[in-house]
Design a protein around this motif. Structure first.
Motif, short mmCIF file in Angstrom:
data_model
loop_
_atom_site.label_atom_id
_atom_site.label_comp_id
_atom_site.label_asym_id
_atom_site.label_seq_id
_atom_site.Cartn_x
_atom_site.Cartn_y
_atom_site.Cartn_z
N GLU A 150 0.84 -1.20 0.00
CA GLU A 150 0.00 0.00 0.00
C GLU A 150 0.87 1.24 0.00
O GLU A 150 1.77 1.37 0.82
CB GLU A 150 -0.90 -0.01 1.24
N SER A 151 0.60 2.14 -0.93
CA SER A 151 1.27 3.43 -1.00
C SER A 151 0.44 4.44 -0.23
O SER A 151 -0.75 4.21 0.04
CB SER A 151 1.40 3.89 -2.46
N SER A 152 1.04 5.58 0.10
CA SER A 152 0.26 6.63 0.76
C SER A 152 0.80 7.99 0.34
O SER A 152 1.95 8.13 -0.05
CB SER A 152 0.31 6.49 2.28
N ALA A 153 -0.09 8.97 0.41
CA ALA A 153 0.24 10.36 0.08
C ALA A 153 -0.22 11.24 1.22
O ALA A 153 -1.26 10.98 1.83
CB ALA A 153 -0.45 10.77 -1.22
N ASP A 154 0.53 12.28 1.49
CA ASP A 154 0.20 13.24 2.55
C ASP A 154 -0.20 14.57 1.95
O ASP A 154 0.32 14.97 0.91
CB ASP A 154 1.41 13.45 3.47
N GLY A 155 -1.12 15.25 2.64
CA GLY A 155 -1.57 16.58 2.23
C GLY A 155 -3.01 16.78 2.66
O GLY A 155 -3.78 15.82 2.74
N ALA A 156 -3.38 18.01 2.92
CA ALA A 156 -4.74 18.31 3.39
C ALA A 156 -5.74 18.26 2.25
O ALA A 156 -5.48 18.75 1.15
CB ALA A 156 -4.76 19.69 4.04
N LEU A 157 -6.88 17.63 2.52
CA LEU A 157 -7.99 17.61 1.57
C LEU A 157 -9.28 17.39 2.32
O LEU A 157 -9.29 17.03 3.50
CB LEU A 157 -7.79 16.55 0.48
N SER A 158 -10.38 17.61 1.62
CA SER A 158 -11.71 17.36 2.16
C SER A 158 -12.43 16.47 1.15
O SER A 158 -12.42 16.75 -0.04
CB SER A 158 -12.45 18.70 2.32
N VAL A 159 -13.00 15.36 1.64
CA VAL A 159 -13.68 14.41 0.76
C VAL A 159 -15.13 14.25 1.20
O VAL A 159 -15.49 14.60 2.32
CB VAL A 159 -12.96 13.04 0.76
N ASP A 160 -15.96 13.73 0.31
CA ASP A 160 -17.38 13.59 0.60
C ASP A 160 -17.95 12.47 -0.26
O ASP A 160 -17.26 11.95 -1.15
CB ASP A 160 -18.10 14.91 0.31
N ALA A 161 -19.20 12.13 -0.02
CA ALA A 161 -19.88 11.13 -0.84
C ALA A 161 -19.77 11.55 -2.30
O ALA A 161 -19.88 12.74 -2.62
CB ALA A 161 -21.34 11.00 -0.43
N GLY A 162 -19.54 10.61 -3.20
CA GLY A 162 -19.40 10.92 -4.61
C GLY A 162 -17.97 11.19 -5.04
O GLY A 162 -17.72 11.53 -6.21
N THR A 163 -17.01 11.05 -4.14
CA THR A 163 -15.60 11.26 -4.49
C THR A 163 -15.17 10.21 -5.50
O THR A 163 -15.53 9.04 -5.39
CB THR A 163 -14.72 11.19 -3.22
N GLN A 164 -14.39 10.65 -6.51
CA GLN A 164 -13.91 9.76 -7.54
C GLN A 164 -12.39 9.89 -7.69
O GLN A 164 -11.84 10.96 -7.47
CB GLN A 164 -14.58 10.07 -8.88
N ILE A 165 -11.79 8.78 -8.11
CA ILE A 165 -10.34 8.72 -8.29
C ILE A 165 -10.03 8.53 -9.77
O ILE A 165 -10.49 7.56 -10.38
CB ILE A 165 -9.72 7.56 -7.50
N GLY A 166 -9.27 9.44 -10.35
CA GLY A 166 -8.92 9.36 -11.76
C GLY A 166 -7.80 8.38 -12.03
O GLY A 166 -7.06 7.98 -11.11
N ALA A 167 -7.66 8.01 -13.27
CA ALA A 167 -6.58 7.10 -13.70
C ALA A 167 -5.22 7.80 -13.60
O ALA A 167 -5.14 9.01 -13.75
CB ALA A 167 -6.84 6.62 -15.12
N VAL A 168 -4.18 7.02 -13.36
CA VAL A 168 -2.82 7.54 -13.31
C VAL A 168 -2.46 8.10 -14.69
O VAL A 168 -2.76 7.50 -15.72
CB VAL A 168 -1.83 6.43 -12.90
N GLN A 169 -1.82 9.28 -14.67
CA GLN A 169 -1.40 9.95 -15.90
C GLN A 169 0.07 10.35 -15.78
O GLN A 169 0.58 10.56 -14.68
CB GLN A 169 -2.22 11.22 -16.12
N ALA A 170 0.73 10.49 -16.90
CA ALA A 170 2.12 10.90 -16.92
C ALA A 170 2.26 12.35 -16.48
O ALA A 170 1.36 13.16 -16.71
CB ALA A 170 2.71 10.71 -18.31
N GLY A 171 3.38 12.66 -15.87
CA GLY A 171 3.69 14.03 -15.49
C GLY A 171 3.32 14.37 -14.07
O GLY A 171 2.54 13.69 -13.43
N ALA A 172 3.92 15.47 -13.59
CA ALA A 172 3.64 15.93 -12.25
C ALA A 172 2.44 16.83 -12.25
O ALA A 172 1.80 17.08 -11.31
CB ALA A 172 4.86 16.66 -11.69
#
Length: 172
Positions: A150-172
């Protein structure tokens, strides 16, 4: 018997890759790259990259966060595809109570490694404040399966019902 070093490395990598469920073509390419660069570990393994969450430009009805993955130096490049799976949002180690679905083209492979960062989008519907989080845990996917661990990322965010995760893309 006159076997070349490249042949021996390729055979060894192929055998190890077969045991780990990695395709033979990928193992052969990885073995050649390893012999040429001296690298021996994949950038895709959780211990071999860092990830950071940053706010991104919003769109109609959504706020966005970008998760950027950066490979450790001297690691092997690898192929990633699709949205990360098993995504968990955490706030100081406690679950934020929000699940996410994938969106976007799931079959497009991108190269990840030193000098080749990748990113994925977290899309959250506008509206109520949602649940605060400061970490996202996830499993990276390849064109043929998943990366163990399992990987993890740090940083502040706010999530809610209906949150979606996009596909990995090249570039920063």
């Amino acid at each position: 018997m006159g076997m070349s070093r490249r042949f021996v490395v390729t055979v060894a990598a192929t055998a190890l890759a077969g045991a780990a469920g990695v395709g033979v073509a990928q193992a052969s390419t990885t073995a050649h790259t390893a012999a040429a660069t001296g690298a021996t570990v994949s950038a895709c393994r959780p211990a071999n990259h860092t990830a950071k969450i940053t706010p991104d430009a919003g769109s109609a009805g959504h706020r966005h966060y970008r998760v950027t993955l950066t490979a450790a130096p001297h690691t092997l490049s690898c192929k990633l595809a699709g949205s990360p799976s098993g995504v968990r949002f955490l706030n100081h180690g406690s679950p934020a109570g929000v699940t996410a679905k994938s969106y976007g083209k799931q079959g497009t492979a991108v190269t990840f490694g030193p000098g080749h960062p990748v990113h994925f989008d977290i899309q959250v519907p506008n509206g109520a404040a949602g649940a605060k989080a400061n970490e996202v845990a996830f499993t990276l996917r390849t064109p043929d399966g998943v990366i163990p661990g399992e990987s993890s990322a740090d940083g502040a965010l706010s999530v809610d019902a209906g949150t979606q995760i996009g596909a990995v893309q090249a570039g920063a």
